[in-house]
Design an enzyme around this catalytic site. Sequence first.
Site, mmCIF file in Angstrom:
data_model
loop_
_atom_site.group_PDB
_atom_site.id
_atom_site.type_symbol
_atom_site.label_atom_id
_atom_site.label_comp_id
_atom_site.label_asym_id
_atom_site.label_seq_id
_atom_site.Cartn_x
_atom_site.Cartn_y
_atom_site.Cartn_z
ATOM 1 C CE1 TYR A 152 37.680 37.932 36.047
ATOM 2 C CE2 TYR A 152 37.371 36.105 37.569
ATOM 3 C CZ TYR A 152 36.981 37.335 37.090
ATOM 4 O OH TYR A 152 35.901 37.977 37.640
ATOM 5 C CB SER A 195 36.187 37.134 41.400
ATOM 6 O OG SER A 195 35.799 35.806 41.100
#
Length: 277
Positions: free
Chosen positions: A168, A155
């Site tokens: 995350y 990501s």
Amino acid sequence: MTRLDGKVAFITGAARGQGRAHAVRLAQGGADIVAVDLCRQQSALNYSQGTPEDLEETVRLVEKEGRRIIARAADVRDLSSLEAVVDEALTDFGRIDILVSNAGISNQGQVVGLTDRQWSDILDTNLVGAWHACRAVLPSMIERGQGGSVVFVSSTVGLRGAPGQSHYAASKHGLQGLMLSLANEVGQHNIRVNSVNPGAVNTEMAVNESLLKMFLPDVENPTPEDAADLFSALTLLPIPWVEPEDVSNAVAWLVSDEARFVHGVAIPVDGGQLARS
């Protein structure tokens, strides 16, 4: 396109979303597919997860491309379940050339409010699960001695911080460390290791009401349409988010011989989000 003819790709989190798109795209390139997914709901997450029926649809779409597929329910947090699928794939296909470590989950919370459960759920799936995928797949790839390719679906948050997503971000930063370390370890075996780093992707995990509420706290039931302008302000290209297939195109290139000397790098697919000054 047949640049992956004769290859076998092992893909985690393949029931829907990005994982399904990766499976279909690599099948279009000529690869046979080994697809795994948890295939059950997790109560701690604020969005729905893939189902057995979703995984069956992935099978249908891969077979529609004329390729073979093994699809099994397996939990990336459980190494033995992945090893069992790898053993089956080696028996049926004889080899695994490509690992796409895609399985991942997300939820939101400020650092001071996160629970141990939230933290461990994200890290166990996104980071430990990726390590388990490597542990299960790489031994046979190394032993065969014909090279291979590993792609971690990371990501942009793995390359920067993000409010409300510290757990995350920690998992994805860890994934970058795993990618770079593995690249140093297995390059001698002609196994290439890279990551793709998407920004916002139009999937249930990234564009769900809970996440949208974080960006639009004054909107009672925010929809993607409500958030499109806000998301567009984060990118340089005039788009709010990318589609799963956009990420899959990068994955397909990375695992092909066209990227045969691309090793140990992170490839953003983010509409210019990281480049924004």
